[in-house]
Design an enzyme around this catalytic site. Sequence first.
Site, short mmCIF file in Angstrom:
data_model
loop_
_atom_site.label_atom_id
_atom_site.label_comp_id
_atom_site.label_asym_id
_atom_site.label_seq_id
_atom_site.Cartn_x
_atom_site.Cartn_y
_atom_site.Cartn_z
N LYS A 194 0.86 -1.19 0.00
CA LYS A 194 0.00 0.00 0.00
C LYS A 194 0.89 1.24 0.00
CE LYS A 194 -2.21 2.36 3.24
NZ LYS A 194 -2.24 3.72 2.63
N GLU A 269 10.76 1.14 9.87
CA GLU A 269 11.79 2.16 9.68
C GLU A 269 11.08 3.50 9.85
OE1 GLU A 269 14.08 5.16 8.24
OE2 GLU A 269 12.96 4.35 6.55
N CYS A 303 14.41 10.92 5.92
CA CYS A 303 14.46 10.59 7.35
C CYS A 303 15.88 10.58 7.91
CB CYS A 303 13.77 9.25 7.61
SG CYS A 303 14.46 7.89 6.65
N GLU A 404 11.17 15.83 14.88
CA GLU A 404 11.54 15.67 13.47
C GLU A 404 11.02 16.84 12.65
OE1 GLU A 404 11.86 12.08 10.22
OE2 GLU A 404 10.13 12.08 11.56
#
Length: 501
Positions: A194, A269, A303, A404
């Site tokens: 997906k 992850e 990331c 983040e």
Amino acid sequence: MDGTIDMTTCKTMMTRDTAANCDHYRMWIGGQWCDAASGKTIDVASPTTEEVLFTVPCGSAEDAQLALRSAQSAQASWAAMPAVERGAILAKFADLIRQNRERLATILVQEMGKTYALALGEVDVSADFINFPAQAARRLEGDILPSDLPSEHIMIHKVPYGVCVGIAAWNFPLALTCRKVGPALTTGNVMVVKPPSVTPVAVLALGELAAEAGIPAGVLNLVTGGGYTMGEELVTNKITRLVTMTGSTATGQEIFRKAAENLTAVRLELGGKAPFILLEDGDVEKAVEAAVVSRHLNSGQVCTCPERFYIHDAVYDEFLTKYIDAVSKLKMGDPMDSATDIGPKVNAYETDQLEKTVQLAIDQGAKLVLGGKRPSGKLFDRGHWYEPTILTECTNAMDVMREEVFGVVSPIMRIHSFEEALQLANDSPYGLAAFLFTYDSRRIQRAVLELEFGEVYVNRPMGEQRQGFHNGHKLSGTGGEDGRYGMDNYLEKKTFYVNFS
């Protein structure tokens, strides 16, 4: 939206969505192109112009179940195929991805906004993510161990989990999909993928290449839909034996909770907050070059990007002067233009979040020395743009140094020792990647032991390799990907005690 797609036939990957006046891409389930059972679709808009360029099916739990059953029916025969034959099929799949390089790259630019040069690189990496495990198909190994009993062998046999679900993030949708598909299928698993609703099209385009390569029907399925409908069904369904996901930490934690009901294996992850450490003996020029590339690649939407800068006092002024100069020369603009360094953010939400983050940092005491706003000019009247931004006088208590930040923002802090750098770097719930610039081998060896990150770049920009292992510590994930260790994550172990006395 409700599209006006002809539901009587699904013989092709793409048709014209007359309601949205754009191309409509279908899901790939069981070797067939299909729309959502509900007939509903999702708009996919250009980050550059905000124009709707594509529609895709808005699949539901019903569509997820169909894909899982299709995968389940194909798994036994795929696993029974000799590994070298699976590898040959996947190697052809990788070749077809390369042959369609320009077409796939153009789609990535259209739906995600990354520069065309980077999109071409993503296609190349995607092919590598398929080809590397395919070439390792003959090297899948188990173990034979000595027994404590006479006339007996202990054999550790590795077997596929079965039906795997892959969930990819929007920043590198094609590469992150292939990163999962390659090792999963090589090891005898089947997969339902997906992609994210915001950037699903390049992934759906893999369906026709999979069919051309000879991947049997049901072995690879590509579905689109919402996370709380289709996504939840894929994760919680009893057919699913392993979930591999790349995305935010919050989403990963929710998947972990949902998968616990069936004790489904999980590989995650997740988010990162990479420290960038430059010590007094480091090469300032090399550090600046690495920082510019690593922080601004993909408009900062990576990331493993450096997200907090710890610069030693002895080289702080030199680094800052050169970094500001280099960043100020980066060109924002049309991502299809070869001269463009930075394209748009993926959507309005991400741009708004970046704006709020920078303002909060200023409110908390950071000093804005570059950028800090949306660019002006006719080109930027539409789309999702934010200028490269540099903040100084930051502290580790500030949100910009702790949460983040998925964008071109560089918060910089002055440090005075290697010990301080280690302490500040590890003072984070994240542990994905880190950067270290020093030529002191003793410090490098200490960093190997003391930095709490799964991936550390020493005297170089970011960029992992296929034979390595991409692995997050702490809230940055569990499981890891790439190389032989990543292959092992798709294999369960059976132990046989074979007595022949």
